[in-house]
Scaffold this motif. Structure first.
Motif, PDB file in Angstrom:
ATOM      1  N   ALA A 153       0.877  -1.150   0.084  1.00 44.16           N
ATOM      2  CA  ALA A 153      -0.151  -0.005  -0.088  1.00 44.16           C
ATOM      3  C   ALA A 153       0.903   1.342  -0.018  1.00 44.16           C
ATOM      4  O   ALA A 153       0.488   2.251  -0.743  1.00 44.16           O
ATOM      5  CB  ALA A 153      -0.969   0.126   1.255  1.00 44.16           C
TER       6      ALA A 153
ATOM      7  N   ALA B 123       3.914   1.665  -1.322  1.00 42.28           N
ATOM      8  CA  ALA B 123       4.668   1.737  -2.503  1.00 42.28           C
ATOM      9  C   ALA B 123       3.554   2.185  -3.568  1.00 42.28           C
ATOM     10  O   ALA B 123       3.913   2.910  -4.624  1.00 42.28           O
ATOM     11  CB  ALA B 123       5.127   0.269  -3.101  1.00 42.28           C
ATOM     12  N   ARG B 124       2.331   1.809  -3.553  1.00 46.67           N
ATOM     13  CA  ARG B 124       1.071   2.309  -4.397  1.00 46.67           C
ATOM     14  C   ARG B 124       0.825   3.727  -4.134  1.00 46.67           C
ATOM     15  O   ARG B 124       0.752   4.564  -5.101  1.00 46.67           O
ATOM     16  CB  ARG B 124      -0.024   1.486  -4.206  1.00 46.67           C
ATOM     17  CG  ARG B 124       0.014  -0.049  -4.561  1.00 46.67           C
ATOM     18  CD  ARG B 124      -1.271  -0.538  -4.403  1.00 46.67           C
ATOM     19  NE  ARG B 124      -2.289  -0.026  -5.486  1.00 46.67           N
ATOM     20  CZ  ARG B 124      -2.341  -0.508  -6.687  1.00 46.67           C
ATOM     21  NH1 ARG B 124      -1.516  -1.531  -7.353  1.00 46.67           N
ATOM     22  NH2 ARG B 124      -3.269   0.022  -7.608  1.00 46.67           N
TER      23      ARG B 124
ATOM     24  N   ALA C  55       4.004   5.527  -5.884  1.00 45.02           N
ATOM     25  CA  ALA C  55       3.543   5.597  -7.139  1.00 45.02           C
ATOM     26  C   ALA C  55       2.517   6.540  -7.640  1.00 45.02           C
ATOM     27  O   ALA C  55       2.737   7.248  -8.620  1.00 45.02           O
ATOM     28  CB  ALA C  55       3.304   4.061  -7.468  1.00 45.02           C
TER      29      ALA C  55
END
Lengths: 281, 281
Positions: free
Chosen positions: B151, B153-154, B157
Motif C-alpha cells: 500500500a 509503494a502504491r 507511485a
C-alpha cells in the motif's frame, strides 16, 4: 466435511495456484470469515460490502456478481450445521514491483463446520507488546497479512491466555487478534473508534446500531487500558463467536455484568436472517 | 525462464498447495530474495541465517540442510545471467486458532532473471502516511505479510515517485518499502537503528561492517526526517539493487555526494563470492 471453491470450480485436495500469486507470496489480498447457520451466511451483505471496500482500497478488482454466485454455489453444499464460510480474494499475478496491478484476482472460498462450543465462550486476555498501527492497512482491514496478529496470539498463548489484548501505538486499548473490544460502564457501551487501528467489525457495527434499544448509549472513542479494570463488564465481538465475556486480563479477574442484552440483540438479528437462534444450536 | 521448486520437486506452471496453507490465507511465513550472479547466490549464508532467525521467532520449523539442498538443485539450473532467487517458507497447515503450530512447513523456491538496469539506478522517494511499527514482526522481519509495504509503494507511485519513504510511528525516518536507508553527513554514515521498525538488511550489515575501510564512521541511530534534506547524500541498499542514490524526496532534489566508496566495497565483496563484478554485467 470441507467444501472448497477455487478459480471458478469446486476442488478437492490441493488447489493449483500460480507460484507468483501475490496472495501466496506477499499476503496481498483480503478475506472475510462469515458464520453460516441453517445454510444462511449471516450478515452476508455487510461482509461482502466490507470485502469490496477493502479490495477497493488496495486496488484489487472485486467482481461482486461473481462472488455472490460462487457463494451461492458453495452454500448449496452446506451441511446445515454451524459452519464458517471464508472468502479469500488475492491480487493474483502482477508484474515485478510492489505497486503493480494484478492481471486477474484469485478467489478462494471454503466452508467448514465450526464447533458449537465456540459461541459465547468467555475468554481470558493477556497484554502483549505487539501494537496495532492505525496508519497500516493490515491493522484496519481484513487483509491476508496477518502475521502480527498471529505473533500476538502466540505471545498470549504462551502467557496462558485465550487471546491477546492489543494496545495501539499510542498506548490505547484497541482489540484482540480476532475480535473487537467493548466496555460497559453504567449505561455507556464504549468501543475503540475506527481511528485506533481496529477492524470495522460486523458485530461491532450491529451492536452500536442497536445499543439504544436495550438501554445503552453507544460511544466510539479512544479507550485507556486502565478503563478495562474499572468497567462493569468487558467483552469481545466477532462474526464467528458473536459475544465473548472477558473474564480476566493478565490473570486478574474483571467485573462481569451480565451480557444478556447484547447477546439477545445479536441473536435476534441472526434469527431474523436464518430462522434459527444461535443459542439453540 | 523461471525455475520453480515446491514441496521437494521442480514444478512447471501452477503448484498444488493445500487451500488451508497459512502462507496463502494468513501471510504466515517468511521469505528471502537473493541476488544470483554467475550462478552464485550472493551473501548466501547471511540470507539463510536471517530466514532461519525469522522462522525461529515465528516458531516455523526451518530445515536448514533441506533448504541448502533445494537451493543447490535450483542454482544448478541457473542461466548464468543476473537473477533473483526467492525462498518462501510458510507455516503450512495448522489447526484452527492463530496460535497453533504447523504440521509441516511449505517450501517454495523460484529463480528468475532480473533486468540488468535495476542495479544502481537512482530513486525518487515520496513521504507516505503508512508508518513502520517497531513492535510488529511485519516491520522487522521479512514476512509474507507485506500488504502495508504494498500500500505504501502504491501511494508513492501515485505521487510519481519510485518508492515510499516510510517514517515509523514515532515520526523518525525508517526505510523504503524494499530498502534500507543511509545518510552521509561529513564522515558519518548513518542508518536507522534496528529498533526503528526496519528490516535487518544484508547489504546494510555489509556496509556497516566495512564503512571504516573507506573512511566513514558507521552509526546506527534514530534519524529525523529533516536530516535527509541536510545530508551530503542519501542512498538506499537492498540485496537486488545493491546501492541506489536518492535523487529527490517529495519532488525536491537532494544533495548527491558520489557513492563510489560504498558501491566499490559491496561490489568487491560480491566479486569475491562469485568471481564477477556486478558493475560489469
Amino acid at each position: 466435511m470441507r467444501v472448497v471453491w477455487f478459480d471458478g470450480e469446486f476442488r478437492e485436495g490441493p488447489i493449483a495456484i500460480d507460484p507468483r500469486d501475490r496472495g501466496l507470496i506477499l499476503g496481498d489480498g483480503v478475506f472475510e470469515t462469515i458464520a453460516v447457520l441453517n445454510r444462511v451466511a449471516l450478515w452476508r451483505t455487510a461482509h461482502l460490502a466490507r470485502l469490496e471496500a477493502a479490495a477497493r482500497e488496495l486496488a484489487i478488482p472485486c467482481d461482486r456478481p461473481m462472488l455472490d454466485a460462487a457463494m451461492d454455489r458453495v452454500l448449496a453444499r452446506s451441511s446445515g450445521a454451524f459452519e464458517t464460510l471464508r472468502l479469500t480474494l488475492t491480487r493474483g499475478i502482477a508484474a515485478r514491483g510492489f505497486a503493480s496491478n494484478g492481471e486477474k484476482p484469485s478467489l478462494l472460498l471454503s466452508l467448514e463446520p465450526l464447533p458449537r462450543g465456540s459461541l459465547f465462550r468467555p475468554a481470558s486476555l493477556a497484554n502483549v507488546e505487539i501494537r496495532r498501527n492505525p496508519s497500516a492497512p493490515s491493522s484496519r482491514l481484513k487483509t491476508l497479512s496477518y502475521v502480527d496478529g498471529i505473533a500476538a496470539a502466540r505471545a498470549a498463548a504462551a502467557l496462558g491466555a485465550d487471546d491477546a489484548l492489543m494496545r495501539n501505538v499510542w498506548g490505547h486499548a484497541a482489540c484482540t487478534t480476532i475480535a473487537n473490544l467493548f466496555l460497559v460502564a453504567g449505561s455507556e457501551l464504549a468501543t475503540p473508534s475506527l481511528d485506533q487501528g481496529v477492524l470495522s467489525g460486523i458485530m461491532r457495527a450491529a451492536l452500536l446500531r442497536h445499543a439504544r434499544e436495550v438501554g445503552f448509549v453507544p460511544v466510539e472513542r479512544p479507550v485507556r487500558p486502565e478503563e478495562l479494570t474499572a468497567a462493569d463488564a468487558v467483552f469481545l465481538t466477532n462474526s464467528l463467536r458473536f459475544v465473548r465475556s472477558v473474564e480476566s486480563l493478565d490473570g486478574s479477574r474483571l467485573r462481569q455484568r451480565p451480557l444478556a442484552p447484547f447477546i439477545d440483540v445479536l441473536c435476534a438479528i441472526a434469527a431474523e436472517q436464518c430462522g434459527v437462534d444461535p443459542r439453540l444450536i
